[in-house]
Motif scaffolding. Structure first.
Motif, PDB file in Angstrom:
ATOM      1  N   GLN A  49       0.820  -1.296   0.035  1.00 24.07           N
ATOM      2  CA  GLN A  49       0.172  -0.047  -0.182  1.00 24.07           C
ATOM      3  C   GLN A  49       0.764   1.219  -0.073  1.00 24.07           C
ATOM      4  N   PRO A  50       0.569   2.281  -0.622  1.00 19.31           N
ATOM      5  CA  PRO A  50       1.141   3.743  -0.668  1.00 19.31           C
ATOM      6  C   PRO A  50       1.393   4.123   0.877  1.00 19.31           C
ATOM      7  N   SER A  51       2.367   4.880   1.164  1.00 21.84           N
ATOM      8  CA  SER A  51       2.561   5.462   2.281  1.00 21.84           C
ATOM      9  C   SER A  51       3.141   6.850   1.957  1.00 21.84           C
ATOM     10  N   ALA A  52       3.638   7.732   2.953  1.00 23.20           N
ATOM     11  CA  ALA A  52       4.344   9.066   2.949  1.00 23.20           C
ATOM     12  C   ALA A  52       5.601   8.803   2.600  1.00 23.20           C
ATOM     13  N   GLY A  53       6.312   9.892   2.158  1.00 21.69           N
ATOM     14  CA  GLY A  53       7.672   9.679   1.519  1.00 21.69           C
ATOM     15  C   GLY A  53       8.852   9.443   2.532  1.00 21.69           C
ATOM     16  N   GLY A  54       8.480   9.872   3.754  1.00 25.05           N
ATOM     17  CA  GLY A  54       9.771   9.728   4.802  1.00 25.05           C
ATOM     18  C   GLY A  54       9.913   8.420   5.204  1.00 25.05           C
ATOM     19  N   ILE A  55      11.334   8.131   5.358  1.00 27.40           N
ATOM     20  CA  ILE A  55      12.023   6.712   5.378  1.00 27.40           C
ATOM     21  C   ILE A  55      12.744   6.741   6.732  1.00 27.40           C
ATOM     22  N   LYS A  56      12.573   5.778   7.613  1.00 25.32           N
ATOM     23  CA  LYS A  56      13.526   5.243   8.743  1.00 25.32           C
ATOM     24  C   LYS A  56      13.621   3.887   8.476  1.00 25.32           C
ATOM     25  N   VAL A  57      15.006   3.441   8.300  1.00 26.74           N
ATOM     26  CA  VAL A  57      15.477   2.257   8.278  1.00 26.74           C
ATOM     27  C   VAL A  57      16.235   1.777   9.433  1.00 26.74           C
ATOM     28  N   PHE A  58      15.994   0.717   9.981  1.00 24.74           N
ATOM     29  CA  PHE A  58      16.555   0.200  11.304  1.00 24.74           C
ATOM     30  C   PHE A  58      17.017  -1.427  10.859  1.00 24.74           C
TER      31      PHE A  58
END
Length: 397
Positions: free
Chosen positions: A342-351
């Motif tokens: 599903q689409p989401s906002a552009g902000g990405i945090k990767v852990f």
């Protein structure tokens, strides 16, 4: 604040089923993970950080009343499996050491940073040379503080003003953190204006050796580099983020074109040839999330869902819940295909924890975030759900 945090109030995406609590009831000697989330108040004028210690990050949920509450924003760092973690508070300007006692986090000691000339923290990073020696990167004050973590003292300050991007008001180290490369740690450097409405056309690459605290800065063939993925063959790929794509779509004069560059294993220079990310997908593109077996993921703005008008802003585009996930092979980054997520906002945090990668998938207004595991069997797979915006995950035991 970083560009990603700047847009938290505006972002929207997909929430998840909270499931059962991820906080263990007893200390059974098993794995423990420290998880940090940032929660905004109703008008987004105040941020509070919450820290949980959980026994599983792959399922369940946590509640605010189960957490350690820390006023303001901040970040979490540590050497995995040492039963210790460090919280950097941007409000108090401190580094706090917490130790796992009976499966619960206990505050042991706190180190103030004001005496080192730090008056404002944004985009800080920590790296370690063993459990008792760390380095705090603060590019706002253009220094790296070497820390004696056993004594909780500052042993020296390293001037890193050469790392700053001259055309930018703020210089940031990229996500998710440093990568090991040829015995040193490597991260991209990314610059913005003070209003975060312009991205510098220049990027740099920072090499840091935690053994002796030395660093080196080299140029990059394109600007806006922020995210990194390390391929199975040890190549490191650097890519600009969806924030760059959003600004470039609205006004190409205020941002470099979205790009990706490679540093081959055994080399210390980026390839001069770069990948034009918008050309790969035909749409505004950014971000770089690890997958398995040489696969990585991009965020691509679906202009059928969101199409900018004459009065649209880059913040509106970046925060629109219209960014699709596309999949591509790192050894052939010239083609990509859309996934069914599903689409989401552009902000990405990767852990990255336990040799797996997780990214954020958040509800409207960042009321809650579900981690999504992007590597391993069954990926992508929904994992732990937290209130607010998940901001850090560390295995502490």
């Amino acid at each position: 604040m970083t560009p990603w945090l700047l847009c938290l109030p505006l972002a929207a995406g997909c929430g998840g089923d909270p499931g059962e609590s991820g906080v263990g009831d007893v200390d059974d000697g098993g794995p423990r993970y420290a998880v940090v989330s940032r929660v905004e108040n109703s008008d987004f004028s105040n941020t509070t950080m919450f820290v949980w210690v959980v026994d599983d990050v792959n399922q369940g949920s946590v509640d605010l009343d189960e957490a350690v509450e820390i006023p303001g924003s901040g970040s979490i760092w540590g050497v995995p499996r040492t039963e210790v973690f460090y919280v950097v508070s941007s409000e108090a300007l401190t580094v706090s050491r917490y130790r796992l006692v009976g499966g619960e986090p206990k505050l042991e000691e706190r180190l103030g940073l004001r005496g080192a000339g730090i008056s404002f923290l944004v985009g800080e990073r920590m790296v370690f040379d063993g459990p008792d020696r760390g380095f705090l990167f603060d590019l706002t004050s253009a220094q790296v503080l070497e820390l004696d973590l056993a004594a909780m003292t500052i042993t020296r300050s390293i001037d890193v003003s050469d790392a700053l991007i001259d055309s930018a008001d703020y210089t940031f180290l990229g996500e998710p953190y440093f990568r090991e490369h040829g015995g040193r740690l490597v991260a991209p450097l990314y610059g913005t204006s003070a209003a975060y409405d312009r991205v510098a056309s220049e990027s740099k690459i920072l090499f840091f050796d935690p053994k002796d605290g030395t660093f080196e800065v080299k140029g990059a063939p394109c600007g806006g580099l922020y995210y990194t993925v390390k391929a199975p063959n040890e190549d490191i790929h650097f890519a600009s983020d969806p924030y760059v794509a959003s600004i470039y779509m609205i006004d190409p004069e205020r941002s470099p074109a979205p790009c990706m560059a490679r540093m081959a294993a055994g080399e210390e220079e980026l390839d001069t040839a770069v990948v034009a990310l918008n050309d790969v997908t035909g749409r505004p593109t950014g971000g770089l999330v690890p997958g398995s077996d040489g696969v990585a993921y991009l965020r691509v703005l679906d202009t059928d869902i969101y199409s900018p008008g004459d009065d649209s802003t880059h913040l509106e585009a970046y925060a629109a819940p219209a960014w699709q996930t596309w999949r591509f092979e790192l050894d052939d980054p010239t083609t990509a295909e859309r996934t069914d997520r599903q689409p989401s906002a552009g902000g990405i945090k990767v852990f990255e924890v336990d040799e797996h990668a997780y990214e954020n998938e958040s509800s409207a207004g960042f009321g809650s975030t579900t981690l999504v595991r992007t590597t391993g069997d069954g990926a992508p797979a929904r994992a732990l759900t937290t209130p607010g915006a998940a901001w850090g995950v560390l295995r502490v035991r």
